[in-house]
Design a protein around this motif. Structure first.
Motif, PDB file in Angstrom:
ATOM      1  N   LEU A   4      -8.486   8.656   0.921  1.00 30.80           N
ATOM      2  CA  LEU A   4      -8.868   7.704   1.952  1.00 30.80           C
ATOM      3  C   LEU A   4      -8.436   6.297   1.549  1.00 30.80           C
ATOM      4  O   LEU A   4      -8.632   5.896   0.403  1.00 30.80           O
ATOM      5  CB  LEU A   4     -10.396   7.779   2.108  1.00 30.80           C
ATOM      6  CG  LEU A   4     -11.085   6.990   3.204  1.00 30.80           C
ATOM      7  CD1 LEU A   4     -12.380   7.693   3.585  1.00 30.80           C
ATOM      8  CD2 LEU A   4     -11.392   5.575   2.773  1.00 30.80           C
ATOM      9  N   VAL A   5      -7.817   5.586   2.484  1.00 29.37           N
ATOM     10  CA  VAL A   5      -7.487   4.180   2.271  1.00 29.37           C
ATOM     11  C   VAL A   5      -8.169   3.380   3.374  1.00 29.37           C
ATOM     12  O   VAL A   5      -8.078   3.728   4.549  1.00 29.37           O
ATOM     13  CB  VAL A   5      -5.960   3.937   2.321  1.00 29.37           C
ATOM     14  CG1 VAL A   5      -5.644   2.489   1.951  1.00 29.37           C
ATOM     15  CG2 VAL A   5      -5.222   4.893   1.395  1.00 29.37           C
ATOM     16  N   ASN A   6      -8.868   2.349   2.982  1.00 29.78           N
ATOM     17  CA  ASN A   6      -9.623   1.522   3.924  1.00 29.78           C
ATOM     18  C   ASN A   6      -8.928   0.164   4.083  1.00 29.78           C
ATOM     19  O   ASN A   6      -8.542  -0.455   3.098  1.00 29.78           O
ATOM     20  CB  ASN A   6     -11.052   1.358   3.375  1.00 29.78           C
ATOM     21  CG  ASN A   6     -11.950   0.441   4.191  1.00 29.78           C
ATOM     22  OD1 ASN A   6     -12.917  -0.062   3.666  1.00 29.78           O
ATOM     23  ND2 ASN A   6     -11.653   0.206   5.459  1.00 29.78           N
ATOM     24  N   PHE A   7      -8.744  -0.263   5.319  1.00 34.37           N
ATOM     25  CA  PHE A   7      -8.153  -1.574   5.606  1.00 34.37           C
ATOM     26  C   PHE A   7      -9.163  -2.388   6.404  1.00 34.37           C
ATOM     27  O   PHE A   7      -9.894  -1.824   7.225  1.00 34.37           O
ATOM     28  CB  PHE A   7      -6.900  -1.438   6.481  1.00 34.37           C
ATOM     29  CG  PHE A   7      -5.893  -0.453   5.972  1.00 34.37           C
ATOM     30  CD1 PHE A   7      -4.799  -0.877   5.242  1.00 34.37           C
ATOM     31  CD2 PHE A   7      -6.037   0.901   6.236  1.00 34.37           C
ATOM     32  CE1 PHE A   7      -3.860   0.027   4.786  1.00 34.37           C
ATOM     33  CE2 PHE A   7      -5.109   1.812   5.777  1.00 34.37           C
ATOM     34  CZ  PHE A   7      -4.014   1.379   5.046  1.00 34.37           C
ATOM     35  N   THR A  24      -0.552  18.437   1.420  1.00 34.61           N
ATOM     36  CA  THR A  24       0.427  18.628   2.491  1.00 34.61           C
ATOM     37  C   THR A  24       1.044  17.305   2.935  1.00 34.61           C
ATOM     38  O   THR A  24       2.062  17.300   3.624  1.00 34.61           O
ATOM     39  CB  THR A  24      -0.240  19.279   3.719  1.00 34.61           C
ATOM     40  OG1 THR A  24      -1.255  18.395   4.189  1.00 34.61           O
ATOM     41  CG2 THR A  24      -0.854  20.617   3.363  1.00 34.61           C
ATOM     42  N   GLY A  25       0.412  16.184   2.600  1.00 30.43           N
ATOM     43  CA  GLY A  25       0.895  14.888   3.063  1.00 30.43           C
ATOM     44  C   GLY A  25       0.537  14.582   4.499  1.00 30.43           C
ATOM     45  O   GLY A  25       0.937  13.567   5.060  1.00 30.43           O
ATOM     46  N   ALA A  42       1.328   1.664   4.012  1.00 30.79           N
ATOM     47  CA  ALA A  42       0.468   2.341   3.033  1.00 30.79           C
ATOM     48  C   ALA A  42       0.694   3.851   3.065  1.00 30.79           C
ATOM     49  O   ALA A  42       0.686   4.514   2.024  1.00 30.79           O
ATOM     50  CB  ALA A  42      -1.000   2.019   3.319  1.00 30.79           C
ATOM     51  N   ALA A  43       0.903   4.391   4.261  1.00 26.32           N
ATOM     52  CA  ALA A  43       1.167   5.830   4.389  1.00 26.32           C
ATOM     53  C   ALA A  43       2.537   6.169   3.792  1.00 26.32           C
ATOM     54  O   ALA A  43       2.684   7.148   3.049  1.00 26.32           O
ATOM     55  CB  ALA A  43       1.086   6.251   5.849  1.00 26.32           C
ATOM     56  N   GLN A  44       3.527   5.362   4.110  1.00 27.74           N
ATOM     57  CA  GLN A  44       4.888   5.646   3.641  1.00 27.74           C
ATOM     58  C   GLN A  44       4.995   5.555   2.125  1.00 27.74           C
ATOM     59  O   GLN A  44       5.686   6.347   1.490  1.00 27.74           O
ATOM     60  CB  GLN A  44       5.875   4.710   4.345  1.00 27.74           C
ATOM     61  CG  GLN A  44       6.093   5.147   5.798  1.00 27.74           C
ATOM     62  CD  GLN A  44       6.854   4.138   6.645  1.00 27.74           C
ATOM     63  OE1 GLN A  44       6.982   2.969   6.263  1.00 27.74           O
ATOM     64  NE2 GLN A  44       7.339   4.574   7.807  1.00 27.74           N
ATOM     65  N   LYS A  45       4.274   4.605   1.552  1.00 28.98           N
ATOM     66  CA  LYS A  45       4.272   4.439   0.099  1.00 28.98           C
ATOM     67  C   LYS A  45       3.782   5.714  -0.597  1.00 28.98           C
ATOM     68  O   LYS A  45       4.211   6.050  -1.699  1.00 28.98           O
ATOM     69  CB  LYS A  45       3.354   3.255  -0.251  1.00 28.98           C
ATOM     70  CG  LYS A  45       3.512   2.740  -1.660  1.00 28.98           C
ATOM     71  CD  LYS A  45       2.695   1.471  -1.862  1.00 28.98           C
ATOM     72  CE  LYS A  45       1.339   1.798  -2.449  1.00 28.98           C
ATOM     73  NZ  LYS A  45       0.493   0.597  -2.609  1.00 28.98           N
TER      74      LYS A  45
END
Ligand SMILES: [Zn+2]
Ligand SMILES: [Zn+2]
Length: 219
Positions: A4-7, A24-25, A42-45
């Protein structure tokens, strides 16, 4: 497994959540609030593919980053929203009222409803219909991770406003009691604004709907 990444994004500091099944990405965004390019980067990184956008509700500050994400991806992600918030979505999330004109992005094609089970990799995510802040507000509960994304239904020591079109106080309180306070005490609540909290903390301490409110006459 869940990552989880929170912005915290946009003019009213809205929480956007990028969640992924790292094996699975596969990734989804819960409330792509604003500045979609930041979420996308952030997703692409991390080599995650954003397949869907899930909206707790259609207020402008929760969907404002959707268009930028969708324009950058092929195929664009499908958007998920409860049908009772489609009018709000078509009205640009009510942003004009606050001086914000947004592109709401791809038209929602996934209809959220009470009890629906959404999938992300191996994860099951339960949709709970929780109106009151808006007529189509939903929350997303992940039992295996003990997390619930509560949008603008309930916040740490506060609750969502009910004075905007389609809001209703009694409905909001009923949604909190039946859809949030019925979750296990140690469930972490990740809301649309501010810090995270837990079911136990809000059931005990929330000044609007917690136990102390019910017992106010005894004090
Ligand atoms: Zn809202
Ligand atoms: Zn909000």
């Amino acid at each position: 497994m869940l990552e989880l990444v929170n912005f915290i994004l946009g003019p009213v500091q809205t929480n956007a959540y990028l969640i992924a099944e790292p094996n699975t990405g596969e990734a989804i965004v819960i409330d792509p609030a604003w500045d979609g390019h930041i979420i996308l980067a952030a997703a692409q990184k991390r080599n995650w593919r954003i397949g869907q956008l899930w909206y707790t509700h259609a207020h402008f500050d929760h969907i404002g980053g959707a268009a930028a994400i969708a324009e950058a991806l092929n195929p664009p992600p499908a958007a998920a929203l409860h049908r009772n918030d489609h009018i709000l979505w078509h009205a640009g999330g009510g942003g004009a009222f606050f001086g914000f004109k947004i592109d709401p992005g791809p038209e929602p094609t996934i209809e959220l409803h009470q009890g629906q089970i959404l999938r992300l990799g191996d994860l099951n995510i339960e949709v709970r219909f929780a109106p009151g802040h808006s007529p189509g507000h939903c929350i997303f509960y992940i039992p295996s991770a003990k997390i619930c994304f509560t949008g603008d239904l309930i916040f740490a020591d506060s609750v969502g406003r009910t004075d905007l079109p389609g809001g209703d106080w009694d409905t909001l309180v009923n949604s909190i009691r039946t859809q949030v306070f019925t979750l296990p005490d140690d469930t972490r609540l990740l809301s649309g604004h501010g810090l995270s909290t837990t079911v136990r903390n809000e059931r005990t301490n929330n000044p609007f709907v917690g136990a102390r409110t019910i017992n106010a006459d005894d004090v």
